[in-house]
Design a protein around this motif. Structure first.
Motif, mmCIF file in Angstrom:
data_model
loop_
_atom_site.group_PDB
_atom_site.id
_atom_site.type_symbol
_atom_site.label_atom_id
_atom_site.label_comp_id
_atom_site.label_asym_id
_atom_site.label_seq_id
_atom_site.Cartn_x
_atom_site.Cartn_y
_atom_site.Cartn_z
ATOM 1 N N ASP A 100 58.310 -23.523 43.647
ATOM 2 C CA ASP A 100 58.260 -25.000 43.690
ATOM 3 C C ASP A 100 58.510 -25.442 42.307
ATOM 4 O O ASP A 100 59.502 -26.272 42.182
ATOM 5 C CB ASP A 100 56.938 -25.545 44.065
ATOM 6 C CG ASP A 100 56.653 -25.455 45.604
ATOM 7 O OD1 ASP A 100 57.600 -24.842 46.191
ATOM 8 O OD2 ASP A 100 55.514 -25.569 45.854
ATOM 9 N N HIS A 103 62.303 -24.740 41.665
ATOM 10 C CA HIS A 103 63.417 -25.657 42.086
ATOM 11 C C HIS A 103 63.378 -27.060 41.332
ATOM 12 O O HIS A 103 64.275 -27.781 41.411
ATOM 13 C CB HIS A 103 62.717 -26.247 43.471
ATOM 14 C CG HIS A 103 63.108 -25.070 44.674
ATOM 15 N ND1 HIS A 103 64.302 -24.786 44.961
ATOM 16 C CD2 HIS A 103 62.383 -24.302 45.418
ATOM 17 C CE1 HIS A 103 64.568 -23.950 45.799
ATOM 18 N NE2 HIS A 103 63.175 -23.547 46.329
ATOM 19 N N ARG A 278 56.440 -29.093 47.797
ATOM 20 C CA ARG A 278 57.217 -28.408 48.817
ATOM 21 C C ARG A 278 57.912 -29.349 50.012
ATOM 22 O O ARG A 278 58.897 -29.092 50.673
ATOM 23 C CB ARG A 278 56.220 -27.179 49.527
ATOM 24 C CG ARG A 278 56.985 -26.176 50.363
ATOM 25 C CD ARG A 278 55.866 -24.924 50.273
ATOM 26 N NE ARG A 278 56.077 -24.482 49.018
ATOM 27 C CZ ARG A 278 56.836 -22.826 48.930
ATOM 28 N NH1 ARG A 278 56.999 -22.521 50.185
ATOM 29 N NH2 ARG A 278 56.993 -22.370 48.057
ATOM 30 N N ASP A 279 56.713 -30.275 50.537
ATOM 31 C CA ASP A 279 57.094 -31.076 51.386
ATOM 32 C C ASP A 279 58.318 -32.075 50.848
ATOM 33 O O ASP A 279 59.416 -32.273 51.736
ATOM 34 C CB ASP A 279 55.851 -32.096 51.836
ATOM 35 C CG ASP A 279 56.320 -33.179 52.922
ATOM 36 O OD1 ASP A 279 56.985 -32.843 53.775
ATOM 37 O OD2 ASP A 279 55.684 -34.308 52.687
ATOM 38 N N LEU A 281 60.532 -31.318 48.853
ATOM 39 C CA LEU A 281 61.728 -30.647 48.825
ATOM 40 C C LEU A 281 62.519 -30.525 50.066
ATOM 41 O O LEU A 281 63.537 -29.994 50.123
ATOM 42 C CB LEU A 281 61.527 -29.202 48.138
ATOM 43 C CG LEU A 281 61.352 -29.105 46.614
ATOM 44 C CD1 LEU A 281 60.872 -27.788 46.114
ATOM 45 C CD2 LEU A 281 62.592 -29.418 45.731
ATOM 46 N N GLN A 282 61.710 -30.722 51.183
ATOM 47 C CA GLN A 282 62.369 -30.860 52.570
ATOM 48 C C GLN A 282 63.349 -31.996 52.539
ATOM 49 O O GLN A 282 64.504 -32.059 53.343
ATOM 50 C CB GLN A 282 61.338 -30.905 53.471
ATOM 51 C CG GLN A 282 60.448 -29.786 53.724
ATOM 52 C CD GLN A 282 61.181 -28.683 54.229
ATOM 53 O OE1 GLN A 282 61.821 -28.586 55.286
ATOM 54 N NE2 GLN A 282 60.597 -27.428 53.598
ATOM 55 N N HIS A 283 63.035 -32.989 51.762
ATOM 56 C CA HIS A 283 64.020 -34.251 51.919
ATOM 57 C C HIS A 283 64.757 -34.523 50.829
ATOM 58 O O HIS A 283 65.901 -35.152 50.606
ATOM 59 C CB HIS A 283 62.963 -35.530 52.094
ATOM 60 C CG HIS A 283 62.000 -35.268 53.368
ATOM 61 N ND1 HIS A 283 62.404 -35.322 54.445
ATOM 62 C CD2 HIS A 283 60.836 -34.717 53.312
ATOM 63 C CE1 HIS A 283 61.636 -35.394 55.473
ATOM 64 N NE2 HIS A 283 60.209 -34.759 54.763
ATOM 65 N N ARG A 285 66.567 -32.915 46.998
ATOM 66 C CA ARG A 285 66.532 -31.640 46.097
ATOM 67 C C ARG A 285 65.818 -31.819 44.867
ATOM 68 O O ARG A 285 65.476 -32.741 44.425
ATOM 69 C CB ARG A 285 68.279 -31.571 45.591
ATOM 70 C CG ARG A 285 69.138 -31.296 46.671
ATOM 71 C CD ARG A 285 70.329 -31.219 46.443
ATOM 72 N NE ARG A 285 70.990 -32.660 46.854
ATOM 73 C CZ ARG A 285 72.230 -33.045 46.486
ATOM 74 N NH1 ARG A 285 73.211 -32.161 46.058
ATOM 75 N NH2 ARG A 285 72.600 -34.055 46.926
ATOM 76 N N ALA A 404 68.803 -33.122 54.009
ATOM 77 C CA ALA A 404 68.201 -32.509 55.143
ATOM 78 C C ALA A 404 68.711 -33.411 56.482
ATOM 79 O O ALA A 404 68.704 -34.558 56.434
ATOM 80 C CB ALA A 404 66.341 -33.050 55.023
#
Ligand code: AMP
Ligand code: ZN
Length: 460
Positions: A100, A103, A278-279, A281-283, A285, A404
Motif C-alpha cells: 500500500d 502505491h 487499500r479500499d 486505491l480501488q477508486h 490512483r 475503476a
C-alpha cells in the motif's frame, strides 16, 4: 540553503543541523501489523517520505528507519479472533502495508526493523534501566519509574498529573506510581514470549522503539517522527527509557504530523468512517492519494473527503496535461535547486502546499513559454515532482489510464480514432463527429492537431 524544521521539543522552528555533517539518521514509528493501514496512517508515511527525499538533496547519506511492530496485544487478539497464528497475521499485514505504501510512491526506507528481531536489545535496555534504578520488577512485570526522571514530560510540556488526566493509563496495584509504564510483561500461556531475567515475557511497545533506535543508531538520532498522538505517552516514554539508559540526548529534532479527519469527523471504527488505503486505491490512483495528503501542511489538520480527492485528481490531470504538451522535448538540464521557490518552501518546515502552488506557477509559465524556454521549465517541474513524489509517470499513460469501472479500453479507443480518421478522409464528417461524441459520452476526449489525434480520459 538551510533546512528549517519545527521541533516539538521546544515548540519552535529550528535550523536543522545533524550530529555528523554528512550523515543523517531518522526514525519514524511504523505500523502495528494486525490490520490494514487507513488513510490517516498514510499521512506520516507520505510526510516523512517527502522529508527523506528532501534530506537526500542536502546530505550524502540519509539513513531512514521505519519499524514494524510485530508483537503487541492487538496482534494477539487479532490472531485469536481469526483463529490463526501470530506469524500469519503479522506476515500478511506487513506485506500489505509495504504494498500500500509503495502505491503512494513512498520510497522503501533504508531500514525496516521488526520488533521481534530485537528482543535481546530490549532485554538489554531493560537490564540497564533496572541496574541504574530507573526501573523495578513487580508482579512479574518490569516497570519504568517515572518519578526517577526529573524532567519526565518535557516533550509534551505538561506536568505528570496533567498528562495522566488526559491519557488512558493502566492503573494497577503493582505500580508504584500510576504513570509508571511497562517495559517487560509476563507472557500468558499460549502468548508469544521470550525467556528473560524476569521470566518468560514480552516487551512493552515504548521499549521496542527505544531498543531499535539504540541497536541501529546508538544513543542519539537526528530526527524522530510520527503522528501527534504519539507525543504522549509513546515518545515521552521513549525519551525516558533512552535518556535514563544513556545519559545523553536521545533525539535532536522531534517532528509530529497533525491528524487527518474524515469529512470533518474523527476517523474511527465505531463511526464507520475508516477508509483503508487499500479500499481507496480501488477508486483512486496512489499518486492522487499522495497529492491529497500533501495538499495541507503536515502540522495542520487535514480534512479528507471525496471532494479533496476529486480536486487532487483534477489538478494532477492538469499538470500531466501540461507535461504531455512537452513530452517530446528532451531535457538534460541541471536544475539549481537553491534558486527554486518550491525548494525554498520545502526547506521551510516541509511546506508542501506552497511548493505545490509553485509547481502550478511553473506549469502556467510553461503554457505561455516560447519554445526556447520550455526545456528548462519542464526540467524545473520534474525536479519539483521528484521531491514531492509526484509527476513521475508517463504523461500520456497517466491521461489515458482507465479509472475503476471504466468500460472502454485503450485499444477500442484507438480503433475508433482510426475509423474516424477514415471517415474524415472520405469526407463523412457526420460520422466522424458521431464517433467523437460517442467517445466523449464514454469519458474520452479527442484532441486534433497537425500531428494527428491524441486522446485522454476526462470530460473537457
Ligand atoms: P498506529 O498504527 O495507530 O500506531 O498509527 C501509525 C501512525 O499513524 C502513527 O504515526 C500515528 O500517529 C499515525 N496516525 C494514526 N491515525 C492518524 C490520523 N487520523 N491522522 C494522521 N496520522 C495518524
Ligand atoms: Zn515508536
Amino acid at each position: 540553503m538551510s533546512l528549517t524544521l519545527y521541533n516539538t521539543m521546544g515548540g519552535r522552528k529550528e535550523v536543522f543541523e545533524p550530529i555528523l555533517p554528512d550523515r543523517v539518521t531518522m526514525y519514524v514509528c511504523g505500523p502495528t501489523v494486525y490490520n490494514l493501514a487507513h488513510i490517516g496512517n498514510a499521512r506520516p508515511v507520505v510526510v516523512f517520505d517527502t522529508l527523506f527525499r528532501l534530506l537526500q538533496t542536502h546530505y550524502d547519506k540519509v539513513v531512514y528507519a521505519r519499524n514494524i511492530t510485530d508483537v503487541d496485544d492487538k496482534i494477539i487478539t487479532a490472531a485469536r479472533e481469526g483463529n490463526r497464528s501470530i506469524q500469519s497475521v503479522t506476515e500478511e499485514f506487513t506485506a500489505k502495508y509495504r504494498e500500500d505504501m509503495a502505491h503512494l510512491n513512498a520510497l522503501t526506507p533504508t531500514l525496516e526493523p521488526c520488533a521481534t528481531d530485537h528482543i535481546d536489545a530490549m532485554i538489554d535496555l531493560t537490564r540497564i534501566l533496572v541496574t541504574k534504578g530507573h526501573a523495578y520488577e513487580s508482579a512479574g512485570h518490569v516497570l519504568f519509574a517515572v518519578e526517577s526522571m526529573t524532567d519526565y514530560g518535557k516533550l509534551s510540556g505538561r506536568s505528570l498529573e496533567d498528562m495522566l488526566a488526559g491519557a488512558r493509563v493502566e492503573v494497577a496495584d503493582y505500580k508504584r506510581h500510576p504513570g509508571d509504564f511497562v517495559l517487560w510483561k509476563p507472557a500468558l500461556d499460549g502468548d508469544p514470549g521470550w525467556e528473560s531475567p524476569w521470566g518468560r515475557g514480552r516487551p512493552g511497545w515504548h521499549l521496542e522503539c527505544s531498543a531499535m533506535v539504540r541497536a541501529h543508531f546508538g544513543a542519539t538520532i537526528d530526527i524522530h517522527g510520527g503522528g501527534r498522538d504519539l507525543i504522549f505517552p509513546h515518545h515521552e516514554n521513549e525519551i525516558a527509557q533512552s535518556r535514563c539508559a544513556h545519559g545523553g540526548d536521545y533525539v535532536r529534532y522531534w517532528l509530529h504530523n497533525a491528524f487527518l479527519d474524515m469529512d470533518g469527523e474523527k476517523m474511527s471504527k465505531s463511526l464507520g468512517n475508516m477508509r483503508t488505503v487499500r479500499d481507496l486505491l480501488q477508486h483512486y490512483r496512489g499518486e492522487v492519494l499522495r497529492f491529497a495528503l500533501l495538499s495541507a501542511h503536515y502540522r495542520s489538520p487535514l480534512n479528507f473527503s471525496a471532494g479533496l480527492l476529486e480536486q487532487a485528481q483534477a489538478t494532477l490531470d492538469n499538470l500531466y496535461g501540461t507535461l504531455r504538451e512537452v513530452q517530446d522535448i528532451e531535457i538534460d538540464i541541471n536544475v539549481p535547486l537553491a534558486d527554486e521557490p518550491f525548494y525554498q518552501a520545502l526547506n521551510d518546515d516541509i511546506n508542501t502546499p506552497v511548493a505545490i502552488a509553485e509547481v502550478h506557477a511553473l506549469a502556467k509559465e510553461l503554457h505561455k513559454a516560447v519554445a526556447a524556454d520550455k526545456p528548462r521549465l519542464k526540467a524545473r517541474i520534474l525536479a519539483a515532482g521528484s521531491l514531492l513524489g509526484i509527476l513521475e509517470q508517463d504523461a500520456t499513460k497517466w491521461l489515458q489510464a482507465a479509472g475503476a469501472g471504466e468500460a472502454i479500453d485503450a485499444s477500442d479507443i484507438e480503433a475508433l480514432i482510426q475509423v474516424r480518421q477514415e471517415a474524415k478522409l472520405a469526407k463523412d464528417y457526420a460520422r466522424a463527429d458521431r464517433i467523437r461524441a460517442d467517445l466523449l459520452a464514454q469519458g474520452v476526449v479527442l484532441e486534433d492537431s497537425r500531428e494527428g489525434t491524441r486522446w485522454k480520459r476526462g470530460s473537457d
